[in-house]
Enzyme design. Structure first.
Site, short mmCIF file in Angstrom:
data_model
loop_
_atom_site.label_atom_id
_atom_site.label_comp_id
_atom_site.label_asym_id
_atom_site.label_seq_id
_atom_site.Cartn_x
_atom_site.Cartn_y
_atom_site.Cartn_z
N LYS A 115 -15.19 3.00 2.94
CA LYS A 115 -15.06 1.76 2.15
C LYS A 115 -13.89 0.92 2.64
O LYS A 115 -13.99 -0.29 2.79
CB LYS A 115 -14.79 2.07 0.66
CG LYS A 115 -15.78 2.93 -0.04
CD LYS A 115 -15.44 3.05 -1.52
CE LYS A 115 -14.16 3.80 -1.84
NZ LYS A 115 -14.15 5.24 -1.54
N ARG B 65 -13.30 3.33 -10.84
CA ARG B 65 -13.71 4.71 -10.56
C ARG B 65 -14.21 5.41 -11.82
O ARG B 65 -14.56 6.59 -11.75
CB ARG B 65 -12.52 5.48 -9.99
CG ARG B 65 -12.52 5.60 -8.46
CD ARG B 65 -11.20 6.23 -8.10
NE ARG B 65 -11.19 6.99 -6.91
CZ ARG B 65 -10.67 6.54 -5.75
NH1 ARG B 65 -10.23 5.33 -5.64
NH2 ARG B 65 -10.61 7.34 -4.72
N ARG C 116 -8.58 13.45 9.04
CA ARG C 116 -7.87 12.18 8.97
C ARG C 116 -6.35 12.38 9.11
O ARG C 116 -5.80 13.31 8.54
CB ARG C 116 -8.18 11.55 7.60
CG ARG C 116 -7.73 10.14 7.46
CD ARG C 116 -8.55 9.43 6.44
NE ARG C 116 -8.25 9.88 5.08
CZ ARG C 116 -8.74 9.27 4.00
NH1 ARG C 116 -9.56 8.25 4.14
NH2 ARG C 116 -8.44 9.71 2.80
N ARG D 47 -2.52 13.28 4.85
CA ARG D 47 -2.29 12.96 3.45
C ARG D 47 -2.39 14.23 2.63
O ARG D 47 -3.25 15.07 2.87
CB ARG D 47 -3.38 11.98 2.96
CG ARG D 47 -2.99 10.53 3.17
CD ARG D 47 -4.14 9.60 2.94
NE ARG D 47 -4.85 9.74 1.67
CZ ARG D 47 -5.79 8.90 1.24
NH1 ARG D 47 -6.11 7.84 1.97
NH2 ARG D 47 -6.41 9.09 0.10
N ARG E 89 -11.40 16.03 -5.28
CA ARG E 89 -11.73 14.60 -5.24
C ARG E 89 -13.24 14.40 -5.27
O ARG E 89 -13.75 13.48 -5.91
CB ARG E 89 -11.13 13.94 -4.00
CG ARG E 89 -9.62 13.81 -4.11
CD ARG E 89 -8.98 13.56 -2.77
NE ARG E 89 -9.21 12.22 -2.27
CZ ARG E 89 -9.07 11.88 -0.99
NH1 ARG E 89 -8.74 12.78 -0.09
NH2 ARG E 89 -9.26 10.64 -0.62
P1 AMP Z 1 -8.17 6.46 -2.31
O1 AMP Z 1 -7.23 6.07 -1.22
O2 AMP Z 1 -8.98 5.31 -2.82
O3 AMP Z 1 -9.02 7.65 -1.94
O4 AMP Z 1 -7.27 6.90 -3.56
C1 AMP Z 1 -6.35 7.98 -3.45
C2 AMP Z 1 -6.01 8.53 -4.83
O5 AMP Z 1 -5.42 7.49 -5.63
C3 AMP Z 1 -7.20 9.01 -5.65
O6 AMP Z 1 -7.59 10.34 -5.33
C4 AMP Z 1 -6.65 8.89 -7.07
O7 AMP Z 1 -5.74 9.95 -7.36
C5 AMP Z 1 -5.83 7.62 -6.99
N1 AMP Z 1 -6.68 6.44 -7.32
C6 AMP Z 1 -7.06 5.42 -6.48
N2 AMP Z 1 -7.83 4.53 -7.13
C7 AMP Z 1 -7.95 4.98 -8.40
C8 AMP Z 1 -8.65 4.53 -9.55
N3 AMP Z 1 -9.39 3.41 -9.52
N4 AMP Z 1 -8.56 5.27 -10.69
C9 AMP Z 1 -7.81 6.38 -10.74
N5 AMP Z 1 -7.15 6.89 -9.69
C10 AMP Z 1 -7.21 6.20 -8.52
#
Ligand code: AMP
Length: 218
Positions: free
Chosen positions: A13, A88, A127, A160, A171
């Site tokens: 994404k 989310r 990654r 990460r 996740r």
């Molecule tokens: P991402 O980089 O989008 O995979 O986000 C990394 C982490 O940030 C996720 O695993 C969540 O812990 C937190 N996170 C990101 N976006 C959200 C969201 N919309 N709601 C809740 N937690 C989020």
């Protein structure tokens, strides 16, 4: 254009949002990036978010909704935006609709990127990222030309903490339980398009542009 990019972690994404944001002159708003920045800067919000993120859990709705509300209040998204990684949960989706309605706006399109679970695990576990300039790599599919250090700035690459195996499992579970219901939510609102995210980046992007063009000319 006001868009949401939906899909499990690792479907690409963010990569697609970066490309589309440049082409369509719109802002990409990634809650993951905003939260990581808050963690790096050790703000109170970052300190609260970190333990949820490290375990692969969602950060509480109230925190993330507040962040997005603040971003959408600034005028730099006048041309439109791509929300990457938000909403989310159904609660977040409802809050988003409310924030937009307050500004007399609504979402134009939600793009759902589909990739198989095994491919996602391969993508996330390989990654690597640069802690200094935030460039991202993949040990197999997009390695740094300089080996274990960033080819742009020379810093040692890191994995990460939420790309460790247990966090990846968590996740994906969280995605299935809390985020996947948004597919039906947006299908019912007739704003959803599905794209195959397993193809090469350029092919996915061409399909995305075709989808958005079809929508714009409809
Ligand atoms: P991402 O980089 O989008 O995979 O986000 C990394 C982490 O940030 C996720 O695993 C969540 O812990 C937190 N996170 C990101 N976006 C959200 C969201 N919309 N709601 C809740 N937690 C989020």
């Amino acid at each position: 254009m006001r868009l949401v990019f939906l899909g499990a972690p690792g479907v690409g994404k963010g990569t697609q949002a970066d490309k589309a944001a440049v082409q369509y002159h719109i802002r990409k708003i990634s809650t993951g990036d905003l939260l990581r920045e808050a963690v790096r800067n050790r703000t109170p919000l970052g300190i609260e978010a970190k333990e949820h993120m490290d375990q692969g859990r969602l950060v509480p709705d109230s925190v993330v909704i507040g962040l997005v509300r603040e971003k959408l209040a600034d005028s730099s998204h006048a041309n439109g935006f791509i929300l990457d990684g938000f909403p989310r949960t159904v609660h977040q989706a409802e809050a988003l609709a409310k924030v937009l309605a307050e500004q007399g706006l609504q979402l134009d399109r939600v793009i759902h990127f589909r990739v198989s679970r095994s491919e996602i695990v391969k993508r996330l576990s390989g990654r690597r990222s640069c802690p200094k300039c935030q460039a991202t790599y993949h040990v197999e599919f997009a390695p740094s030309k300089s080996g274990d250090v960033c080819e742009r700035c020379g810093a040692a690459l890191v994995q990460r903490s939420d790309d460790q195996p247990e966090a990846i499992e968590m996740r994906l579970r969280v995605y299935e339980e809390q985020t996947a219901p948004l597919i039906t939510f947006y299908e019912n609102k007739q704003v959803l398009s599905h794209l195959n995210g397993a193809e090469p980046v350029e092919t996915v992007y061409q399909n995305l542009v075709r989808e958005l063009t079809a929508y714009q000319t409809a």
